[in-house]
Each structure stands twice: as C-alpha cells, then as structure tokens.
Design a protein around this motif. Structure first.
Motif, PDB file in Angstrom:
ATOM      1  N   SER A   1      53.314  46.128  38.468  1.00 25.13           N
ATOM      2  CA  SER A   1      52.210  46.584  39.319  1.00 25.13           C
ATOM      3  C   SER A   1      51.018  45.647  39.170  1.00 25.13           C
ATOM      4  O   SER A   1      50.919  44.897  38.197  1.00 25.13           O
ATOM      5  CB  SER A   1      51.810  48.015  38.969  1.00 25.13           C
ATOM      6  N   PHE A   2      50.144  45.747  40.152  1.00 21.70           N
ATOM      7  CA  PHE A   2      48.923  44.906  40.186  1.00 21.70           C
ATOM      8  C   PHE A   2      47.823  45.716  40.865  1.00 21.70           C
ATOM      9  O   PHE A   2      47.972  46.148  42.004  1.00 21.70           O
ATOM     10  CB  PHE A   2      49.227  43.630  40.994  1.00 21.70           C
ATOM     11  N   TRP A   3      46.722  45.925  40.151  1.00 19.73           N
ATOM     12  CA  TRP A   3      45.558  46.614  40.731  1.00 19.73           C
ATOM     13  C   TRP A   3      44.618  45.526  41.232  1.00 19.73           C
ATOM     14  O   TRP A   3      44.144  44.696  40.457  1.00 19.73           O
ATOM     15  CB  TRP A   3      44.865  47.460  39.667  1.00 19.73           C
ATOM     16  N   SER A   4      44.351  45.549  42.511  1.00 19.70           N
ATOM     17  CA  SER A   4      43.547  44.514  43.144  1.00 19.70           C
ATOM     18  C   SER A   4      42.325  45.155  43.808  1.00 19.70           C
ATOM     19  O   SER A   4      42.457  46.159  44.509  1.00 19.70           O
ATOM     20  CB  SER A   4      44.432  43.804  44.175  1.00 19.70           C
ATOM     21  N   THR A   5      41.159  44.529  43.589  1.00 17.13           N
ATOM     22  CA  THR A   5      39.936  45.142  44.111  1.00 17.13           C
ATOM     23  C   THR A   5      39.087  44.150  44.918  1.00 17.13           C
ATOM     24  O   THR A   5      37.897  43.983  44.632  1.00 17.13           O
ATOM     25  CB  THR A   5      39.094  45.705  42.940  1.00 17.13           C
ATOM     26  N   PRO A   6      39.658  43.477  45.906  1.00 13.95           N
ATOM     27  CA  PRO A   6      38.806  42.612  46.734  1.00 13.95           C
ATOM     28  C   PRO A   6      37.806  43.488  47.492  1.00 13.95           C
ATOM     29  O   PRO A   6      38.080  44.668  47.736  1.00 13.95           O
ATOM     30  CB  PRO A   6      39.815  41.950  47.683  1.00 13.95           C
ATOM     31  N   PRO A   7      36.641  42.923  47.847  1.00 18.74           N
ATOM     32  CA  PRO A   7      35.604  43.726  48.513  1.00 18.74           C
ATOM     33  C   PRO A   7      36.128  44.538  49.704  1.00 18.74           C
ATOM     34  O   PRO A   7      35.744  45.695  49.897  1.00 18.74           O
ATOM     35  CB  PRO A   7      34.571  42.681  48.951  1.00 18.74           C
TER      36      PRO A   7
ATOM     37  N   THR B   1      52.469  36.784  31.391  1.00 21.73           N
ATOM     38  CA  THR B   1      51.825  36.748  30.067  1.00 21.73           C
ATOM     39  C   THR B   1      50.337  37.035  30.238  1.00 21.73           C
ATOM     40  O   THR B   1      49.762  36.799  31.297  1.00 21.73           O
ATOM     41  CB  THR B   1      51.934  35.347  29.428  1.00 21.73           C
ATOM     42  N   SER B   2      49.738  37.589  29.234  1.00 22.01           N
ATOM     43  CA  SER B   2      48.275  37.636  29.155  1.00 22.01           C
ATOM     44  C   SER B   2      47.935  37.917  27.705  1.00 22.01           C
ATOM     45  O   SER B   2      48.788  38.329  26.926  1.00 22.01           O
ATOM     46  CB  SER B   2      47.670  38.678  30.103  1.00 22.01           C
ATOM     47  N   ALA B   3      46.700  37.651  27.351  1.00 23.76           N
ATOM     48  CA  ALA B   3      46.328  37.773  25.934  1.00 23.76           C
ATOM     49  C   ALA B   3      45.083  38.641  25.799  1.00 23.76           C
ATOM     50  O   ALA B   3      44.433  38.967  26.793  1.00 23.76           O
ATOM     51  CB  ALA B   3      46.073  36.387  25.371  1.00 23.76           C
ATOM     52  N   ARG B   4      44.765  39.017  24.600  1.00 19.78           N
ATOM     53  CA  ARG B   4      43.558  39.781  24.318  1.00 19.78           C
ATOM     54  C   ARG B   4      42.811  39.115  23.174  1.00 19.78           C
ATOM     55  O   ARG B   4      43.432  38.474  22.312  1.00 19.78           O
ATOM     56  CB  ARG B   4      43.907  41.231  23.913  1.00 19.78           C
ATOM     57  N   VAL B   5      41.481  39.282  23.168  1.00 12.62           N
ATOM     58  CA  VAL B   5      40.724  38.822  22.005  1.00 12.62           C
ATOM     59  C   VAL B   5      41.130  39.692  20.822  1.00 12.62           C
ATOM     60  O   VAL B   5      41.674  40.797  21.026  1.00 12.62           O
ATOM     61  CB  VAL B   5      39.199  38.924  22.249  1.00 12.62           C
TER      62      VAL B   5
ATOM     63  N   SER C   1      53.089  46.329  26.402  1.00  5.90           N
ATOM     64  CA  SER C   1      54.009  45.413  27.099  1.00  5.90           C
ATOM     65  C   SER C   1      53.793  45.396  28.615  1.00  5.90           C
ATOM     66  O   SER C   1      54.343  44.532  29.301  1.00  5.90           O
ATOM     67  CB  SER C   1      55.463  45.780  26.785  1.00  5.90           C
ATOM     68  N   ARG C   2      52.978  46.321  29.157  1.00  8.24           N
ATOM     69  CA  ARG C   2      52.706  46.259  30.598  1.00  8.24           C
ATOM     70  C   ARG C   2      51.949  44.981  30.920  1.00  8.24           C
ATOM     71  O   ARG C   2      51.016  44.640  30.214  1.00  8.24           O
ATOM     72  CB  ARG C   2      51.848  47.465  31.017  1.00  8.24           C
ATOM     73  N   ARG C   3      52.365  44.289  31.937  1.00  4.36           N
ATOM     74  CA  ARG C   3      51.661  43.091  32.397  1.00  4.36           C
ATOM     75  C   ARG C   3      51.499  43.187  33.897  1.00  4.36           C
ATOM     76  O   ARG C   3      52.346  43.730  34.597  1.00  4.36           O
ATOM     77  CB  ARG C   3      52.460  41.802  32.099  1.00  4.36           C
ATOM     78  N   THR C   4      50.389  42.650  34.372  1.00  2.00           N
ATOM     79  CA  THR C   4      50.183  42.585  35.815  1.00  2.00           C
ATOM     80  C   THR C   4      51.264  41.711  36.463  1.00  2.00           C
ATOM     81  O   THR C   4      51.504  40.594  36.009  1.00  2.00           O
ATOM     82  CB  THR C   4      48.778  42.019  36.108  1.00  2.00           C
ATOM     83  N   ILE C   5      51.890  42.250  37.495  1.00  2.00           N
ATOM     84  CA  ILE C   5      52.858  41.470  38.288  1.00  2.00           C
ATOM     85  C   ILE C   5      52.313  41.456  39.720  1.00  2.00           C
ATOM     86  O   ILE C   5      52.158  42.510  40.337  1.00  2.00           O
ATOM     87  CB  ILE C   5      54.258  42.143  38.308  1.00  2.00           C
ATOM     88  N   LYS C   6      51.985  40.281  40.216  1.00  2.86           N
ATOM     89  CA  LYS C   6      51.372  40.182  41.549  1.00  2.86           C
ATOM     90  C   LYS C   6      52.457  40.140  42.630  1.00  2.86           C
ATOM     91  O   LYS C   6      53.612  39.800  42.337  1.00  2.86           O
ATOM     92  CB  LYS C   6      50.465  38.956  41.607  1.00  2.86           C
ATOM     93  N   PRO C   7      52.084  40.469  43.876  1.00  3.01           N
ATOM     94  CA  PRO C   7      53.099  40.538  44.931  1.00  3.01           C
ATOM     95  C   PRO C   7      53.969  39.296  45.057  1.00  3.01           C
ATOM     96  O   PRO C   7      55.183  39.403  45.241  1.00  3.01           O
ATOM     97  CB  PRO C   7      52.275  40.797  46.191  1.00  3.01           C
TER      98      PRO C   7
HETATM   99  C1  LIG Z   1      39.781  47.799  37.884  1.00  2.00           C
HETATM  100  C2  LIG Z   1      40.586  46.544  37.946  1.00  2.00           C
HETATM  101  C3  LIG Z   1      40.470  45.711  39.027  1.00  2.00           C
HETATM  102  C4  LIG Z   1      41.193  44.529  39.124  1.00  2.00           C
HETATM  103  N1  LIG Z   1      41.038  43.716  40.211  1.00  2.00           N
HETATM  104  C5  LIG Z   1      41.683  42.532  40.270  1.00  2.00           C
HETATM  105  C6  LIG Z   1      41.502  41.674  41.377  1.00  2.00           C
HETATM  106  O1  LIG Z   1      40.797  41.987  42.347  1.00  2.00           O
HETATM  107  N2  LIG Z   1      42.139  40.479  41.371  1.00  2.00           N
HETATM  108  C7  LIG Z   1      42.946  40.101  40.323  1.00  2.00           C
HETATM  109  O2  LIG Z   1      43.491  38.997  40.347  1.00  2.00           O
HETATM  110  N3  LIG Z   1      43.197  40.940  39.285  1.00  2.00           N
HETATM  111  C8  LIG Z   1      42.583  42.142  39.231  1.00  2.00           C
HETATM  112  N4  LIG Z   1      42.837  43.016  38.199  1.00  2.00           N
HETATM  113  C9  LIG Z   1      43.947  42.730  37.255  1.00  2.00           C
HETATM  114  C10 LIG Z   1      43.532  41.894  36.110  1.00  2.00           C
HETATM  115  O3  LIG Z   1      43.351  40.580  36.535  1.00  2.00           O
HETATM  116  C11 LIG Z   1      44.615  41.962  34.996  1.00  2.00           C
HETATM  117  O4  LIG Z   1      44.776  43.281  34.567  1.00  2.00           O
HETATM  118  C12 LIG Z   1      44.205  41.089  33.835  1.00  2.00           C
HETATM  119  O5  LIG Z   1      44.330  39.747  34.183  1.00  2.00           O
HETATM  120  C13 LIG Z   1      45.029  41.350  32.580  1.00  2.00           C
HETATM  121  O6  LIG Z   1      46.386  41.076  32.772  1.00  2.00           O
HETATM  122  P1  LIG Z   1      47.482  42.177  32.412  1.00  2.00           P
HETATM  123  O7  LIG Z   1      47.241  43.345  33.335  1.00  2.00           O
HETATM  124  O8  LIG Z   1      48.803  41.517  32.653  1.00  2.00           O
HETATM  125  O9  LIG Z   1      47.293  42.534  30.978  1.00  2.00           O
HETATM  126  C14 LIG Z   1      42.114  44.191  38.084  1.00  2.00           C
HETATM  127  C15 LIG Z   1      42.260  45.058  36.995  1.00  2.00           C
HETATM  128  C16 LIG Z   1      41.521  46.221  36.921  1.00  2.00           C
HETATM  129  C17 LIG Z   1      41.701  47.132  35.732  1.00  2.00           C
END
Ligand SMILES: Cc1cc2nc3c(=O)[nH]c(=O)nc-3n(C[C@H](O)[C@H](O)[C@H](O)COP(=O)(O)O)c2cc1C
Length: 192
Positions: free
Chosen positions: A136-142, A177-181, A9-15
C-alpha cells in the motif's frame, strides 16, 4: 518476533511497483476495510470515510483528479509530469481508496482528534493489507486533499479529504526498503 508481525516489515509500495495485472478479491478488500474500521476514536465518532475505486471506476477517478489539478493549479505553475502522475498512479493500482474525514456535526471532538482517528484507521488499513500479502501507499498530493476533490466525490462541506491509499500486490521480486533514525532520537524516558 511473533509470526505475522507486521509493524516493522510494512513498506510503502507505490503503484508503479505494483502488479497491475493482479486484481484483489472483493472479500479481501472488505477484510482490510473492516480492520481499518476498528481504529480507536474519541467520542466514537468513527470519522473515516472510504471511497473505494476498482475496475473501470478508476478511469473516472483518474480523469477527475487530472481535471481538478487543472482547475486548482494556475496555468503558469502547471506541470504535465505532476498531472500525468495523478492519473497514472490511479491506473497503476488495482484498488484505490480515497480517504475522507467527516467531522462529527456536534463539534464535540476537535478537528485534530478526528484527523488523528482517521489516520489510525489508515494505519490499520495498511498494516492489514501488508499482513495479507498486499502493498500500500498513502499519497497526499494537494489535489487529493482539496475541497474540490471532496466535491467531486459528492461529499458535503463537513468532510475533509486526506489523500488516497493505493493497494495492490507488489511486482514479483520487488523489494522495498526504507530506514529509520535510531529510536533513541525519538524517545525520552522519564522515570523519576
Ligand atoms: C500522512 C502520510 C502522507 C504521505 N504522503 C505521501 C506523498 O504524498 N507522497 C509520497 O511519495 N509518499 C507519501 N507518504 C509515504 C511516505 O513517503 C512513506 O511512508 C515513507 O517514505 C516511509 O516509507 P515506508 O512506508 O516504506 O516505511 C505519506 C505517508 C503518510 C503517513
């Protein structure tokens, strides 16, 4: 499913989807970091390093990321929207955690294992946040993975930045929302 089952149920939530007006108690941040800290590690190197920015410190980080972007990006390739997003993301989340990996100086553990262990810690962190009602949101821009950012954080060359994790409460009513294969596309059972 067991109660409090966070894995699916964890989903990425962006700022921009977070409630910027709602702070996160220090004690809660501490709990989440403690959960992260119990990730597995090869050789017990515990290579994760977390630099946590809250309150006014986010202003410094926001400006820092924008200036590193300018320094790292050739003028012809600079995009104002990308630059502005770096700063806006930081200001949009109440808790901003820069993630670094510090390679064990003995070199007995591979880079891959140190990165993998740090990733395990980040996953613990995000699941812990989710279980406690936070997004939470893990973001990895350069920029957030650059040696320039490590330097800005005051880290020596043994460190490698692995991005930024934003933590905060989702805006009321926001549904991510997000989905998986299908799982079958990613798993093979070998029984004989
Ligand atoms: C190592 C890693 C790096 C990520 N970097 C980015 C990023 O730079 N930008 C972004 O939009 N999402 C980034 N994400 C988040 C993914 O986009 C997100 O986990 C994916 O869309 C699945 O959605 P969910 O987390 O809600 O299941 C990253 C996720 C991981 C695990």
């Amino acid at each position: 499913m067991p109660e409090n089952y966070p894995y699916r149920s964890r989903r990425t939530i962006k700022p921009h989807q977070m409630d910027a007006s709602r702070g996160v108690a220090d004690s809660l941040i501490g709990e989440i970091l403690e959960d992260a800290h119990w990730a597995p590690t090869h050789g017990m190197t515990q290579p994760w390093r977390f630099h946590v920015f809250t309150g006014k410190a986010r202003e410094r980080l926001s400006a820092g990321l924008e200036s590193i972007y300018d320094r790292l990006t050739p003028a012809a390739e600079r995009r104002e929207d990308k630059r502005a997003k770096l700063g806006a993301n930081v200001m949009g989340a109440p808790v901003v955690i820069a993630v670094a990996m510090r390679r064990d100086p003995s070199g007995r553990v591979t880079d891959l294992d140190e990165i993998a262990a740090t990733s395990c810690a980040v996953q613990n962190l995000m699941l812990s946040a989710h279980q406690r009602g936070l997004g939470s949101f893990w973001s990895t821009p350069p920029v957030a993975c650059s040696p320039g950012f490590a330097e800005w954080l005051g880290l020596d060359s043994g460190h490698r930045c692995m991005g930024i994790v934003y933590v905060g409460y989702a805006r009321p009513g926001f549904e991510a929302t997000s989905a998986r294969v299908p799982l079958e596309e990613r798993v093979a059972f070998h029984r004989e």
